[in-house]
Design a protein around this motif. Structure first.
Motif, PDB file in Angstrom:
ATOM      1  N   GLY A 219       0.827  -1.202   0.000  1.00  0.00           N
ATOM      2  CA  GLY A 219       0.000   0.000   0.000  1.00  0.00           C
ATOM      3  C   GLY A 219       0.865   1.258   0.000  1.00  0.00           C
ATOM      4  O   GLY A 219       0.590   2.236  -0.711  1.00  0.00           O
ATOM      5  N   GLU A 220       1.929   1.204   0.772  1.00  0.00           N
ATOM      6  CA  GLU A 220       2.847   2.350   0.848  1.00  0.00           C
ATOM      7  C   GLU A 220       3.556   2.560  -0.503  1.00  0.00           C
ATOM      8  O   GLU A 220       3.714   3.693  -0.964  1.00  0.00           O
ATOM      9  CB  GLU A 220       3.886   2.005   1.919  1.00  0.00           C
ATOM     10  CG  GLU A 220       4.408   3.154   2.700  1.00  0.00           C
ATOM     11  CD  GLU A 220       5.359   2.611   3.758  1.00  0.00           C
ATOM     12  OE1 GLU A 220       6.512   3.001   3.718  1.00  0.00           O
ATOM     13  OE2 GLU A 220       4.939   1.760   4.577  1.00  0.00           O
ATOM     14  N   GLY A 222       2.396   1.599  -3.404  1.00  0.00           N
ATOM     15  CA  GLY A 222       1.375   2.078  -4.341  1.00  0.00           C
ATOM     16  C   GLY A 222       1.140   3.571  -4.176  1.00  0.00           C
ATOM     17  O   GLY A 222       1.027   4.322  -5.157  1.00  0.00           O
ATOM     18  N   HIS A 223       1.094   4.011  -2.941  1.00  0.00           N
ATOM     19  CA  HIS A 223       0.869   5.432  -2.669  1.00  0.00           C
ATOM     20  C   HIS A 223       2.005   6.270  -3.254  1.00  0.00           C
ATOM     21  O   HIS A 223       1.777   7.260  -3.949  1.00  0.00           O
ATOM     22  CB  HIS A 223       0.758   5.629  -1.159  1.00  0.00           C
ATOM     23  CG  HIS A 223       0.563   7.050  -0.756  1.00  0.00           C
ATOM     24  ND1 HIS A 223      -0.616   7.717  -0.984  1.00  0.00           N
ATOM     25  CD2 HIS A 223       1.414   7.932  -0.181  1.00  0.00           C
ATOM     26  CE1 HIS A 223      -0.483   8.969  -0.549  1.00  0.00           C
ATOM     27  NE2 HIS A 223       0.739   9.120  -0.057  1.00  0.00           N
ATOM     28  N   ARG A 224       3.244   5.850  -2.993  1.00  0.00           N
ATOM     29  CA  ARG A 224       4.424   6.569  -3.510  1.00  0.00           C
ATOM     30  C   ARG A 224       4.428   6.636  -5.036  1.00  0.00           C
ATOM     31  O   ARG A 224       4.723   7.658  -5.640  1.00  0.00           O
ATOM     32  CB  ARG A 224       5.701   5.842  -3.117  1.00  0.00           C
ATOM     33  CG  ARG A 224       6.141   6.071  -1.743  1.00  0.00           C
ATOM     34  CD  ARG A 224       6.883   7.383  -1.582  1.00  0.00           C
ATOM     35  NE  ARG A 224       7.513   7.233  -0.298  1.00  0.00           N
ATOM     36  CZ  ARG A 224       8.816   7.094  -0.127  1.00  0.00           C
ATOM     37  NH1 ARG A 224       9.646   7.217  -1.113  1.00  0.00           N
ATOM     38  NH2 ARG A 224       9.288   6.883   1.072  1.00  0.00           N
ATOM     39  N   ALA A 226       1.903   6.319  -7.044  1.00  0.00           N
ATOM     40  CA  ALA A 226       0.819   7.161  -7.561  1.00  0.00           C
ATOM     41  C   ALA A 226       1.160   8.641  -7.422  1.00  0.00           C
ATOM     42  O   ALA A 226       0.901   9.440  -8.318  1.00  0.00           O
ATOM     43  CB  ALA A 226      -0.485   6.839  -6.822  1.00  0.00           C
ATOM     44  N   VAL A 227       1.760   9.015  -6.300  1.00  0.00           N
ATOM     45  CA  VAL A 227       2.012  10.435  -6.032  1.00  0.00           C
ATOM     46  C   VAL A 227       3.224  10.955  -6.813  1.00  0.00           C
ATOM     47  O   VAL A 227       3.201  12.052  -7.366  1.00  0.00           O
ATOM     48  CB  VAL A 227       2.213  10.670  -4.511  1.00  0.00           C
ATOM     49  CG1 VAL A 227       2.704  12.081  -4.224  1.00  0.00           C
ATOM     50  CG2 VAL A 227       0.920  10.394  -3.766  1.00  0.00           C
ATOM     51  N   VAL A 281      -3.385  -2.481  -3.084  1.00  0.00           N
ATOM     52  CA  VAL A 281      -3.029  -1.485  -4.113  1.00  0.00           C
ATOM     53  C   VAL A 281      -4.281  -0.717  -4.521  1.00  0.00           C
ATOM     54  O   VAL A 281      -4.222   0.488  -4.791  1.00  0.00           O
ATOM     55  CB  VAL A 281      -2.399  -2.173  -5.354  1.00  0.00           C
ATOM     56  CG1 VAL A 281      -2.140  -1.151  -6.453  1.00  0.00           C
ATOM     57  CG2 VAL A 281      -1.108  -2.876  -4.977  1.00  0.00           C
ATOM     58  N   THR A 284      -5.048   2.592  -3.149  1.00  0.00           N
ATOM     59  CA  THR A 284      -4.204   3.746  -3.518  1.00  0.00           C
ATOM     60  C   THR A 284      -4.608   4.177  -4.928  1.00  0.00           C
ATOM     61  O   THR A 284      -5.460   3.569  -5.553  1.00  0.00           O
ATOM     62  CB  THR A 284      -2.710   3.355  -3.546  1.00  0.00           C
ATOM     63  OG1 THR A 284      -2.460   2.541  -4.704  1.00  0.00           O
ATOM     64  CG2 THR A 284      -2.304   2.591  -2.300  1.00  0.00           C
ATOM     65  N   ASN A 285      -3.960   5.217  -5.441  1.00  0.00           N
ATOM     66  CA  ASN A 285      -4.270   5.624  -6.813  1.00  0.00           C
ATOM     67  C   ASN A 285      -3.343   4.981  -7.835  1.00  0.00           C
ATOM     68  O   ASN A 285      -3.300   5.404  -8.981  1.00  0.00           O
ATOM     69  CB  ASN A 285      -4.199   7.154  -6.936  1.00  0.00           C
ATOM     70  CG  ASN A 285      -5.398   7.791  -6.251  1.00  0.00           C
ATOM     71  OD1 ASN A 285      -6.499   7.242  -6.284  1.00  0.00           O
ATOM     72  ND2 ASN A 285      -5.178   8.925  -5.606  1.00  0.00           N
ATOM     73  N   SER A 345       2.050   4.200 -11.941  1.00  0.00           N
ATOM     74  CA  SER A 345       1.269   5.423 -11.883  1.00  0.00           C
ATOM     75  C   SER A 345       0.452   5.519 -13.174  1.00  0.00           C
ATOM     76  O   SER A 345       0.683   4.762 -14.132  1.00  0.00           O
ATOM     77  CB  SER A 345       2.186   6.632 -11.700  1.00  0.00           C
ATOM     78  OG  SER A 345       3.246   6.612 -12.632  1.00  0.00           O
TER      79      SER A 345
END
Ligand code: SAH
Length: 355
Positions: A219-220, A222-224, A226-227, A281, A284-285, A345
């Motif tokens: 999840g972490e 995925g977040h990274r 995406a951002v 995942v 997250t985006n 992303s």
């Protein structure tokens, strides 16, 4: 590992997850923190140790992602659990000719083992890596993450279905005060299998596993991704349908051994629940791709062509190269049990995941 006996004596039975975490990662007595477990003389062999082709193809995969990211002049190239550094060394050697890629790669290695860090320092000295204890310490910015056989080392909780109810499986000291044994904890409402149809009764004596640290980590990532933009590639032994079963296993000197026999001395791992990873995942985006089998992935990113090139350059090694291809892709070897999951992303299409 007397430490575990002391913990249980002081606090009572511990979860399978705590047991795995201590047996593998204890700072002075853990399995990974005290040795190099890889290779013929160690306990197990991984894909990058079988053939240079594995890391080379993953390097090409990363370079393709970097092109799709519009070739950022600096990006974090992150490997989780790099072992001897073989995969990354093959990946970076194979991409030397991709203009700008190696120069843009700021190499970050997440590794808990001081012994393996030392090996990685030797193998990857030319790329001046930075080490971290955990992924969240890797600095921000566009990134490409690779993890081969890392998620299977993350601790799982086990829940057993007994008498129509779920109880956590725990580990206690043996009845005579020596050795360790499995016991059942109190009934838990903490339903362990959100992705399993709860209306359908589990088989008697079913066991469900859950790996909260794996879900949190993906999840972490995925977040990274995406951002900041980028991608991640996770390769591991695991399942892509929700299921029941005790998959925790111990290996010593290439042979299966009793999980409770020698914590700290044997490798412990559990099959990776790719359904749970995908689900994490989705929170997250980032976009999740696959999982596909390792055989599918390697074929799709050019294993045959790479093998043919190597054989042409070294005709004497032909038999060895063919044997490595078989080992990596045959369905009775690593081809089907190993799965590959990618995260990207928006706007990126990772190689190897087309239908
Ligand atoms: N990727 C390598 C090594 C796989 S073995 C290969 O394919 O050959 C597992 C690796 O993960 C080892 O390097 C081990 O020390 C590391 N490791 C295990 N648990 C870890 C954790 N929680 N965080 C970071 N690294 C870990």
């Amino acid at each position: 590992m007397q430490y575990l006996h002391r913990v249980i004596a002081a606090h009572g039975p511990i979860s399978v997850a705590r047991y795995m975490a201590e047996a593998l990662g204890h700072p002075t007595d853990g399995y990974y923190t005290t040795r190099d477990p890889l290779g013929a003389k160690g306990d197990f062999v991984t894909a990058p140790e079988i053939s240079q082709m594995f890391g080379e193809l993953i390097g090409a995969w990363c370079a393709d992602v970097w092109h799709q990211m519009d070739r950022p002049p600096v990006f974090r190239l992150v490997e989780l659990g790099p072992g001897r550094g073989t995969l990354m060394s093959d990946a970076l050697r194979a991409t030397r000719k991709v203009e700008g890629f190696v120069d843009a790669a700021d190499l970050h290695l997440v590794e808990i083992s001081p012994v393996l860090r030392q090996q990685q320092a030797e193998t990857l000295a030319a790329y001046r890596p930075t080490w971290h204890d955990a992924f969240d310490q890797v600095p921000d910015g566009p990134l490409i993450v690779v993890a081969n056989e890392l998620f299977d080392a993350l601790p799982v909780h086990q829940f057993a279905f007994a008498g129509g109810q779920w109880r956590e499986r725990l580990i206690d000291v043996g009845a005579n005060g020596t050795g360790l044994r499995f016991v059942l904890g109190p009934v838990t409402e903490d339903w362990p299998a959100p992705q399993v149809d709860t209306a359908q009764a589990p088989p008697p004596a079913a066991i469900r596993e859950r790996c909260p640290s794996g879900s949190a980590l993906i999840g972490e990532i995925g977040h990274r991704v995406a951002v900041h933009g980028g991608a991640a590639l996770v390769v591991d032994y695991g399942y892509d349908q929700p299921g029941f079963g005790d998959t925790v296993q111990a290996v010593h000197n290439h042979e299966p051994v009793d999980v409770l026999a020698a914590p700290g001395e044997d490798d412990l791992c559990a099959h990776v629940d790719f359904v749970a990873l995908r689900e994490a995942v989705c929170g997250t985006n980032a976009t999740a791709w696959g999982p596909v089998t390792q055989a599918h992935f390697l074929a799709a990113i050019g294993l045959e062509a790479r093998a043919a090139t190597l054989k042409k350059a070294a005709p004497d090694a032909g038999g060895e190269i063919d044997a490595a291809v078989t080992r990596l892709t045959a369905s009775d070897q690593m081809g089907s049990l190993f799965k590959v999951l990618a995260l990207t992303s928006a706007g990126l299409t990772p190689a190897g995941f087309a239908a």
